[in-house]
Design a protein around this motif. Structure first.
Motif, PDB file in Angstrom:
ATOM      1  N   TYR A 136       0.837  -1.198   0.000  1.00 21.28           N
ATOM      2  CA  TYR A 136       0.000   0.000   0.000  1.00 21.28           C
ATOM      3  C   TYR A 136       0.874   1.251   0.000  1.00 21.28           C
ATOM      4  O   TYR A 136       1.781   1.382   0.818  1.00 21.28           O
ATOM      5  N   THR A 140      -0.302   3.158  -5.714  1.00 22.12           N
ATOM      6  CA  THR A 140      -1.652   2.661  -5.991  1.00 22.12           C
ATOM      7  C   THR A 140      -2.580   3.787  -6.464  1.00 22.12           C
ATOM      8  O   THR A 140      -3.727   3.519  -6.816  1.00 22.12           O
ATOM      9  N   ILE A 157      -7.616  -1.321   4.183  1.00 17.43           N
ATOM     10  CA  ILE A 157      -6.464  -2.220   4.181  1.00 17.43           C
ATOM     11  C   ILE A 157      -6.044  -2.540   5.616  1.00 17.43           C
ATOM     12  O   ILE A 157      -5.893  -3.696   5.992  1.00 17.43           O
TER      13      ILE A 157
END
Ligand SMILES: [Zn+2]
Length: 390
Positions: A136, A140, A157
């Motif tokens: 992450y 992204t 997440i």
């Protein structure tokens, strides 16, 4: 997203045809469009996420079964008795194939899961969360997207395991309670197997370890505040104002785990099941394991200053949840005394330490024990977004 909308459309058409939710259906494959599923995310060898099979397509075995029961046309000249026998046969054939509906208090009844049972589901979810968290970052975001979106999506997440944790907690002190009829061969109450309850306990306590709660400094630096004037209910409401607080993240997970385990009714069920079913985990066993997980043997069990910060959050929150249970008017005397025993254990530990966090907890416990009504702690809200995607 089209697959997701197709599933949603099937789900709503199921309601139109008279079907209620079936949140047990994820335990027998993708058994019904009337469940709410977690997306099926596979992690590729390079660590990226494969969403090609994220949502079920078509109807499930339960849907076909229920529609057959409700809508199949009777043969010409069928008598009411013959109809009853035909419908009963559809039900017993379904039960024989493991096609079931459920009671919403049954531990298999969970939204946003997908697995044979809640414990194996949590084991599946953990590595996916790790992989998603590892990758992450700003890569992204498509070019030109506001940098603040990263913090907006971050709870998805960071708290990727929230429903799996809640489902696994639900097997602790539980029994399967299928709706049943005399003579249908089902056990109306079946205590969840003790080894599986203990496995669930070990797994959910792992979520309290500092390494599971920490995020990297590199990731933290990318969690930018929202733009002025834009509300965003998907974000953490940070106790640090415009900067994300990893301590809040830890609080969110501890609330889930300690709050879930130390629920007054769950504690009473544990006491009841341990009484009726020798060898099942007791309420005392759960409290002891929780205290041990929050207070490892060394001073704070942490190997760095940063994980020590997180562990102190866990310790405060677990202790405060114990005090809430000890003073919970809906808890029975036997549950309250189990909570008090846990508080005594924490008191012994914090009395042996000199650090400010321990002194604060020691003071808080002292005040609570002298006058529980006046000094029941108020939990610091974690600021986590509410969660359910619907
Ligand atoms: Zn629905």
């Amino acid at each position: 997203m089209l697959n997701r909308l197709a599933l949603l459309t099937c789900h709503e058409m199921g309601h139109v045809l008279g079907l209620d939710h079936n949140f047990v259906a994820s335990t027998f494959g993708r058994g019904s469009v009337m469940d709410y599923y977690a997306p099926r995310i596979k992690i590729r060898p390079d660590g990226s996420a494969d969403l090609s099979d994220a949502y079920m397509q078509g109807t499930g075995s339960y849907d076909n079964h229920a529609i057959e029961w409700g809508y199949s046309q009777p043969p010409q000249g069928e008598t009411p008795e013959q109809e009853q026998a035909r419908l009963s046969q559809i039900v017993s054939q379904g039960l024989a194939k493991g096609i079931v509906w459920g009671n919403e208090a049954d531990p298999r009844w969970n939204a946003y899961d997908e697995g044979a049972d809640p414990v194996s589901w949590l084991k599946q979810v953990w590595p996916v969360r790790d992989a998603l968290l590892t990758r992450y970052g700003p890569e992204t975001l498509p070019p030109g997207e506001p940098a603040s979106r990263l913090a907006s999506r971050f709870p998805l997440i960071y708290l990727f395991h929230r429903y799996a944790l809640a489902a696994a907690i639900n097997v602790i002190g539980s029994a399967k309670i299928p709706p049943s009829l005399a003579g249908d061969g089902q056990e109306p109450i079946a205590v969840w197997p003790a080894p599986s309850q203990r496995e669930a306990l070990q797994l959910v306590l792992k979520a309290l370890e500092a390494k599971e709660l920490e995020i990297s400094p590199d990731l933290w630096k990318t969690l930018a505040p929202r733009e002025p004037g834009l509300e965003d209910p998907e974000r953490f409401i940070s106790s640090a104002g415009y900067l994300f607080s990893p301590q809040d993240g830890a609080r969110a997970v501890v609330d889930l785990v300690a709050g879930g385990l130390l629920d007054a009714q769950r504690m009473q069920r544990l006491a009841v099941i341990a009484h009726e079913s020798p060898g099942a985990p007791s309420a005392q066993e759960i409290v002891l394991a929780l205290v041990h997980a929050a207070f490892p043997a060394t001073l704070t069990g942490a190997n760095s200053k940063s994980s020590e910060d997180i562990l102190l959050v866990v310790q405060a929150d677990v202790t405060e949840h114990l005090m809430l249970l000890a003073n919970d008017a809906s808890a029975t005397p036997e549950v309250q005394s189990t909570a008090l025993a846990g508080i005594d254990d924490v008191q012994k530990i914090v009395r042996s330490r000199e650090d400010p966090a321990a002194r604060r907890l020691n003071r808080e416990i002292g005040l609570f024990l002298s006058s529980p009504q006046q000094n029941t702690p108020k939990l610091k809200p974690s600021g986590a977004p509410p969660g359910p995607p619907i």
